[in-house]
Design an enzyme around this catalytic site. Structure first.
Site, PDB file in Angstrom:
ATOM      1  N   TYR A  47       0.821  -1.218   0.000  1.00 50.21           N
ATOM      2  CA  TYR A  47       0.000   0.000   0.000  1.00 50.21           C
ATOM      3  C   TYR A  47       0.848   1.258   0.000  1.00 50.21           C
ATOM      4  CZ  TYR A  47      -4.211  -2.653   0.061  1.00 50.21           C
ATOM      5  OH  TYR A  47      -5.214  -3.498  -0.336  1.00 50.21           O
ATOM      6  N   ARG A  82       1.640   2.010  -3.511  1.00 53.95           N
ATOM      7  CA  ARG A  82       0.510   2.600  -4.241  1.00 53.95           C
ATOM      8  C   ARG A  82       0.298   4.055  -3.831  1.00 53.95           C
ATOM      9  NH1 ARG A  82      -4.267  -1.497  -3.645  1.00 53.95           N
ATOM     10  NH2 ARG A  82      -5.273  -0.077  -5.132  1.00 53.95           N
ATOM     11  N   GLN A 108     -15.051   2.272  -6.936  1.00 54.70           N
ATOM     12  CA  GLN A 108     -14.342   1.143  -6.326  1.00 54.70           C
ATOM     13  C   GLN A 108     -12.891   1.532  -6.059  1.00 54.70           C
ATOM     14  OE1 GLN A 108     -15.553  -2.808  -8.396  1.00 54.70           O
ATOM     15  NE2 GLN A 108     -15.804  -1.195  -9.911  1.00 54.70           N
ATOM     16  N   VAL A 143      -9.525   3.493  -4.776  1.00 50.68           N
ATOM     17  CA  VAL A 143      -9.094   3.965  -3.455  1.00 50.68           C
ATOM     18  C   VAL A 143      -8.059   5.077  -3.605  1.00 50.68           C
ATOM     19  CG1 VAL A 143      -9.590   1.749  -2.366  1.00 50.68           C
ATOM     20  CG2 VAL A 143      -7.326   2.112  -3.363  1.00 50.68           C
ATOM     21  N   HIS A 203     -14.719   1.123  -1.491  1.00 52.89           N
ATOM     22  CA  HIS A 203     -13.641   0.241  -0.989  1.00 52.89           C
ATOM     23  C   HIS A 203     -12.635   0.990  -0.138  1.00 52.89           C
ATOM     24  CE1 HIS A 203     -14.576  -2.562  -4.630  1.00 52.89           C
ATOM     25  NE2 HIS A 203     -15.446  -2.700  -3.659  1.00 52.89           N
ATOM     26  N   CYS A 219      -6.808   2.663  13.116  1.00 59.89           N
ATOM     27  CA  CYS A 219      -6.026   2.062  14.199  1.00 59.89           C
ATOM     28  C   CYS A 219      -6.695   0.773  14.679  1.00 59.89           C
ATOM     29  CB  CYS A 219      -5.909   3.037  15.375  1.00 59.89           C
ATOM     30  SG  CYS A 219      -5.021   2.324  16.760  1.00 59.89           S
ATOM     31  N   CYS A 243      -2.690   6.557  20.062  1.00 60.96           N
ATOM     32  CA  CYS A 243      -2.652   5.562  21.162  1.00 60.96           C
ATOM     33  C   CYS A 243      -1.460   4.621  21.066  1.00 60.96           C
ATOM     34  CB  CYS A 243      -3.954   4.745  21.167  1.00 60.96           C
ATOM     35  SG  CYS A 243      -3.980   3.433  19.913  1.00 60.96           S
ATOM     36  N   GLY A 281     -14.782   1.925 -16.711  1.00 64.08           N
ATOM     37  CA  GLY A 281     -13.463   1.394 -16.355  1.00 64.08           C
ATOM     38  C   GLY A 281     -13.472   0.336 -15.286  1.00 64.08           C
TER      39      GLY A 281
HETATM   40  C1  BV8 Z   1     -17.849  -8.886   0.586  1.00 64.74           C
HETATM   41  C2  BV8 Z   1      -9.605  -2.662  -2.206  1.00 64.74           C
HETATM   42  C3  BV8 Z   1     -19.303  -9.775   2.220  1.00 64.74           C
HETATM   43  C4  BV8 Z   1      -8.281  -3.269  -2.228  1.00 64.74           C
HETATM   44  C5  BV8 Z   1     -10.997  -4.126  -3.476  1.00 64.74           C
HETATM   45  C6  BV8 Z   1     -15.745 -15.807  -1.168  1.00 64.74           C
HETATM   46  C7  BV8 Z   1     -15.627 -15.386   0.142  1.00 64.74           C
HETATM   47  C8  BV8 Z   1     -15.897 -14.081   0.515  1.00 64.74           C
HETATM   48  C9  BV8 Z   1     -16.303 -13.170  -0.430  1.00 64.74           C
HETATM   49  C10 BV8 Z   1     -16.400 -13.606  -1.731  1.00 64.74           C
HETATM   50  C11 BV8 Z   1     -16.142 -14.895  -2.114  1.00 64.74           C
HETATM   51  N1  BV8 Z   1     -16.327 -15.010  -3.450  1.00 64.74           N
HETATM   52  C12 BV8 Z   1     -16.706 -13.815  -3.939  1.00 64.74           C
HETATM   53  C13 BV8 Z   1     -16.764 -12.953  -2.909  1.00 64.74           C
HETATM   54  C14 BV8 Z   1     -17.111 -11.577  -2.949  1.00 64.74           C
HETATM   55  C15 BV8 Z   1     -15.852 -10.767  -3.219  1.00 64.74           C
HETATM   56  C16 BV8 Z   1     -15.689 -10.688  -4.727  1.00 64.74           C
HETATM   57  O1  BV8 Z   1     -16.433  -9.997  -5.374  1.00 64.74           O
HETATM   58  N2  BV8 Z   1     -14.705 -11.421  -5.277  1.00 64.74           N
HETATM   59  C17 BV8 Z   1     -14.522 -11.405  -6.723  1.00 64.74           C
HETATM   60  C18 BV8 Z   1     -13.046 -11.295  -7.059  1.00 64.74           C
HETATM   61  C19 BV8 Z   1     -15.160 -12.660  -7.284  1.00 64.74           C
HETATM   62  N3  BV8 Z   1     -16.130  -9.458  -2.670  1.00 64.74           N
HETATM   63  C20 BV8 Z   1     -15.741  -9.167  -1.431  1.00 64.74           C
HETATM   64  O2  BV8 Z   1     -15.043  -9.886  -0.744  1.00 64.74           O
HETATM   65  C21 BV8 Z   1     -16.277  -7.852  -0.907  1.00 64.74           C
HETATM   66  N4  BV8 Z   1     -16.839  -8.029   0.386  1.00 64.74           N
HETATM   67  O3  BV8 Z   1     -18.322  -9.593  -0.259  1.00 64.74           O
HETATM   68  O4  BV8 Z   1     -18.271  -8.869   1.901  1.00 64.74           O
HETATM   69  C22 BV8 Z   1     -18.652 -11.005   2.770  1.00 64.74           C
HETATM   70  C23 BV8 Z   1     -17.825 -10.879   3.872  1.00 64.74           C
HETATM   71  C24 BV8 Z   1     -17.249 -12.037   4.407  1.00 64.74           C
HETATM   72  C25 BV8 Z   1     -17.489 -13.285   3.823  1.00 64.74           C
HETATM   73  C26 BV8 Z   1     -18.310 -13.376   2.682  1.00 64.74           C
HETATM   74  C27 BV8 Z   1     -18.889 -12.227   2.142  1.00 64.74           C
HETATM   75  C28 BV8 Z   1     -15.157  -6.826  -0.809  1.00 64.74           C
HETATM   76  C29 BV8 Z   1     -14.678  -6.474  -2.198  1.00 64.74           C
HETATM   77  C30 BV8 Z   1     -13.707  -5.309  -2.094  1.00 64.74           C
HETATM   78  C31 BV8 Z   1     -12.302  -5.829  -2.351  1.00 64.74           C
HETATM   79  N5  BV8 Z   1     -11.395  -4.699  -2.377  1.00 64.74           N
HETATM   80  N6  BV8 Z   1     -10.239  -3.053  -3.426  1.00 64.74           N
HETATM   81  C32 BV8 Z   1      -7.371  -2.399  -3.022  1.00 64.74           C
HETATM   82  O5  BV8 Z   1      -7.824  -1.658  -3.910  1.00 64.74           O
HETATM   83  O6  BV8 Z   1      -6.170  -2.505  -2.740  1.00 64.74           O
HETATM   84  S1  BV8 Z   1     -11.506  -4.679  -4.981  1.00 64.74           S
HETATM   85  C33 BV8 Z   1     -10.455  -4.194  -6.219  1.00 64.74           C
HETATM   86  O7  BV8 Z   1     -11.050  -4.691  -7.427  1.00 64.74           O
HETATM   87  C34 BV8 Z   1     -10.357  -2.703  -6.436  1.00 64.74           C
HETATM   88  O8  BV8 Z   1     -11.142  -1.928  -5.592  1.00 64.74           O
HETATM   89  C35 BV8 Z   1     -10.849  -2.555  -7.870  1.00 64.74           C
HETATM   90  O9  BV8 Z   1     -11.450  -1.346  -8.107  1.00 64.74           O
HETATM   91  C36 BV8 Z   1     -11.840  -3.642  -7.883  1.00 64.74           C
HETATM   92  C37 BV8 Z   1     -12.458  -4.016  -9.167  1.00 64.74           C
HETATM   93  O10 BV8 Z   1     -11.490  -4.024 -10.147  1.00 64.74           O
HETATM   94  P1  BV8 Z   1     -11.688  -2.966 -11.319  1.00 64.74           P
HETATM   95  O11 BV8 Z   1     -11.777  -1.609 -10.730  1.00 64.74           O
HETATM   96  O12 BV8 Z   1     -12.817  -3.395 -12.167  1.00 64.74           O
HETATM   97  O13 BV8 Z   1     -10.305  -3.054 -12.056  1.00 64.74           O
HETATM   98  P2  BV8 Z   1      -9.881  -4.123 -13.168  1.00 64.74           P
HETATM   99  O14 BV8 Z   1      -8.413  -4.011 -13.370  1.00 64.74           O
HETATM  100  O15 BV8 Z   1     -10.489  -5.443 -12.830  1.00 64.74           O
HETATM  101  O16 BV8 Z   1     -10.620  -3.607 -14.475  1.00 64.74           O
HETATM  102  C38 BV8 Z   1     -10.218  -2.389 -15.065  1.00 64.74           C
HETATM  103  C39 BV8 Z   1     -11.154  -2.166 -16.226  1.00 64.74           C
HETATM  104  O17 BV8 Z   1     -10.859  -0.894 -16.790  1.00 64.74           O
HETATM  105  C40 BV8 Z   1     -11.009  -3.188 -17.328  1.00 64.74           C
HETATM  106  O18 BV8 Z   1     -12.285  -3.586 -17.776  1.00 64.74           O
HETATM  107  C41 BV8 Z   1     -10.269  -2.415 -18.442  1.00 64.74           C
HETATM  108  O19 BV8 Z   1     -10.653  -2.838 -19.732  1.00 64.74           O
HETATM  109  C42 BV8 Z   1     -10.752  -1.017 -18.175  1.00 64.74           C
HETATM  110  N7  BV8 Z   1      -9.841   0.045 -18.606  1.00 64.74           N
HETATM  111  C43 BV8 Z   1      -8.490   0.060 -18.531  1.00 64.74           C
HETATM  112  N8  BV8 Z   1      -8.038   1.252 -18.993  1.00 64.74           N
HETATM  113  C44 BV8 Z   1      -9.113   1.986 -19.362  1.00 64.74           C
HETATM  114  C45 BV8 Z   1     -10.275   1.224 -19.110  1.00 64.74           C
HETATM  115  N9  BV8 Z   1     -11.515   1.671 -19.375  1.00 64.74           N
HETATM  116  C46 BV8 Z   1     -11.621   2.907 -19.903  1.00 64.74           C
HETATM  117  N10 BV8 Z   1     -10.563   3.707 -20.178  1.00 64.74           N
HETATM  118  C47 BV8 Z   1      -9.305   3.276 -19.918  1.00 64.74           C
HETATM  119  N11 BV8 Z   1      -8.252   4.079 -20.206  1.00 64.74           N
END
Ligand code: BV8
Length: 258
Positions: A72, A75, A107, A109, A125, A133, A156, A193
Site C-alpha cells: 500500500y 501505491r 471502487q 481507493v 472500498h 487504528c 494511542c 473502467g
Molecule cells: C464482501 C480494495 C461480504 C483493495 C478491493 C468468497 C468469500 C468471501 C467473499 C467472496 C467470495 N467469493 C466472492 C466474494 C465476494 C468478493 C468478490 O467480489 N470477489 C470477486 C473477485 C469474485 N467481494 C468481497 O469480498 C467484498 N466483500 O463480499 O463482503 C462477505 C464478507 C465475508 C465473507 C463473505 C462475504 C469486498 C470487495 C472489495 C475488495 N477490495 N479493493 C485495493 O484496492 O487494494 S476490490 C479491487 O477490485 C479494487 O477496488 C478494484 O477497483 C476492484 C475491481 O477491479 P476494477 O476496478 O474493475 O479493475 P480491473 O483491473 O479489474 O478492471 C479495469 C477495467 O478498466 C477493465 O475492464 C479495463 O478494460 C478497463 N480500462 C483500462 N483502462 C481503461 C479502461 N476503461 C476505460 N478507459 C481506460 N483508459
C-alpha cells in the site's frame, strides 16, 4: 495506433441525457489508468508479484503486515505522483450540471475523483489516504505522506492498517446502502473502467437492470465506458469503447450540445 472516437455510440449515449436525468456512476480502476495508476487485471496490473490473498485480505495482513504496508505504501507513492485525467474532470463537470441528481460510487481507493472536484462521491472500498487504528479504531486522513512499514497510531500507539475494504470484508456501513438506494431511482447508470467482477459493487448494475422485476421502477438505462467488452457488456444499452479520458469529455461536449 489510436482508435477513432466512437462518435455514433457517444451520440446515442448523449441522447439519454435530454431533460434532467438522475445519474449514478460506477467507476473502477480503468478511469484512473490514463493518470498512470495501474489497473488490477491488466498484464502490468497491481496484483502481479502479489497474490490477492497476501496483500488484500485480512488474513494476508495478519500473516505479514509489513508486506501489506509495503504494497500500500508503494501505491500511495504512485498516487502522489499522478493527477486526475480529463475523464475524472468530465465526471466532476457532470456533477456540477446535475447537482443532487448525480452520485458517483467508486471502487477506486486513489482519491482522484475528489482531487478532480467531485463532491458527491461514495468510496465503496475505502481510501489509500486514510489509516485505521487496530486499537483505538480512529480513522485518520494521512494524505499521501510517507508512512512507515509498520505505522503506529499517533493517538494511542497501536498498529495501523490501511482504511481499505479487503476481500472478504464488509463494505463500510451506509456506503453501499446509499449507492443501492440511488440505483433504485436513477434514470441512467454510467459504468466506467471496471471489469465488473467484484461484488457487491458490481451488483449496482443488476439493481438498475432488474429493479422492475421486484416491483420497482422500470429498468434504468445503462451506459458502459471501457476499452473492451466486459462481463456486463451484453446487459448495457450503449457500449462506448475507447479510453475514458477521451470518451467522457466527448460525452459532456455532446450533452452540452457540443
Ligand atoms: C464482501 C480494495 C461480504 C483493495 C478491493 C468468497 C468469500 C468471501 C467473499 C467472496 C467470495 N467469493 C466472492 C466474494 C465476494 C468478493 C468478490 O467480489 N470477489 C470477486 C473477485 C469474485 N467481494 C468481497 O469480498 C467484498 N466483500 O463480499 O463482503 C462477505 C464478507 C465475508 C465473507 C463473505 C462475504 C469486498 C470487495 C472489495 C475488495 N477490495 N479493493 C485495493 O484496492 O487494494 S476490490 C479491487 O477490485 C479494487 O477496488 C478494484 O477497483 C476492484 C475491481 O477491479 P476494477 O476496478 O474493475 O479493475 P480491473 O483491473 O479489474 O478492471 C479495469 C477495467 O478498466 C477493465 O475492464 C479495463 O478494460 C478497463 N480500462 C483500462 N483502462 C481503461 C479502461 N476503461 C476505460 N478507459 C481506460 N483508459
Amino acid at each position: 495506433m489510436t482508435r477513432p472516437m466512437p462518435d455514433a455510440e457517444l451520440r446515442r449515449a448523449a441522447d439519454y441525457f435530454k431533460g434532467s436525468p438522475r445519474v449514478l456512476v460506477l467507476t473502477g480502476a480503468g478511469v484512473s489508468a490514463e493518470s498512470g495508476v495501474p489497473t488490477f487485471r491488466a498484464s502490468d496490473g497491481l496484483w502481479e508479484g502479489h497474490r490477492i490473498e497476501d496483500v488484500a485480505t485480512p488474513d494476508g495482513f495478519a500473516r505479514d503486515p509489513a508486506l501489506v504496508w509495503q504494497f500500500y505504501n508503494a501505491r500511495r507513492a504512485n498516487v502522489a505522483l499522478v493527477s486526475p485525467n480529463p475523464g475524472h474532470v468530465a465526471l466532476a463537470r457532470l456533477e456540477a450540471e446535475l447537482g443532487d441528481r448525480f452520485l458517483l460510487a467508486t471502487q477506486n481507493v486513489d482519491g482522484l475523483h475528489l482531487d478532480a472536484g467531485s463532491k458527491r462521491v461514495l468510496e465503496l472500498h475505502g481510501s489509500l489516504r486514510r489509516t485505521r487504528c487496530l486499537s483505538c479504531k480512529v480513522v485518520a486522513d494521512r494524505g499521501l505522506e510517507v508512512l512507515a512499514n509498520r505505522p503506529i497510531c499517533p493517538a494511542c500507539g497501536g498498529f495501523l492498517r490501511p482504511d481499505i475494504v479487503w476481500f472478504h470484508e464488509m463494505l463500510p456501513p451506509g456506503v453501499m446502502e446509499a449507492a443501492q438506494k440511488f440505483a433504485l431511482q436513477c434514470d441512467i447508470l454510467i459504468v466506467v473502467g471496471t471489469s465488473a467482477v467484484v461484488y457487491p459493487a458490481a451488483g449496482l448494475i443488476d439493481i438498475v437492470r432488474d429493479r422492475g422485476d421486484y416491483g420497482g421502477r422500470p429498468a434504468g438505462t445503462i451506459l458502459e465506458f471501457n476499452l473492451e467488452p466486459t462481463a456486463v457488456s451484453d446487459l448495457v444499452d450503449v457500449g462506448v469503447f475507447g479510453p475514458s479520458g477521451q470518451t467522457l469529455p466527448r460525452l459532456l461536449e455532446l450533452i452540452g450540445g457540443g
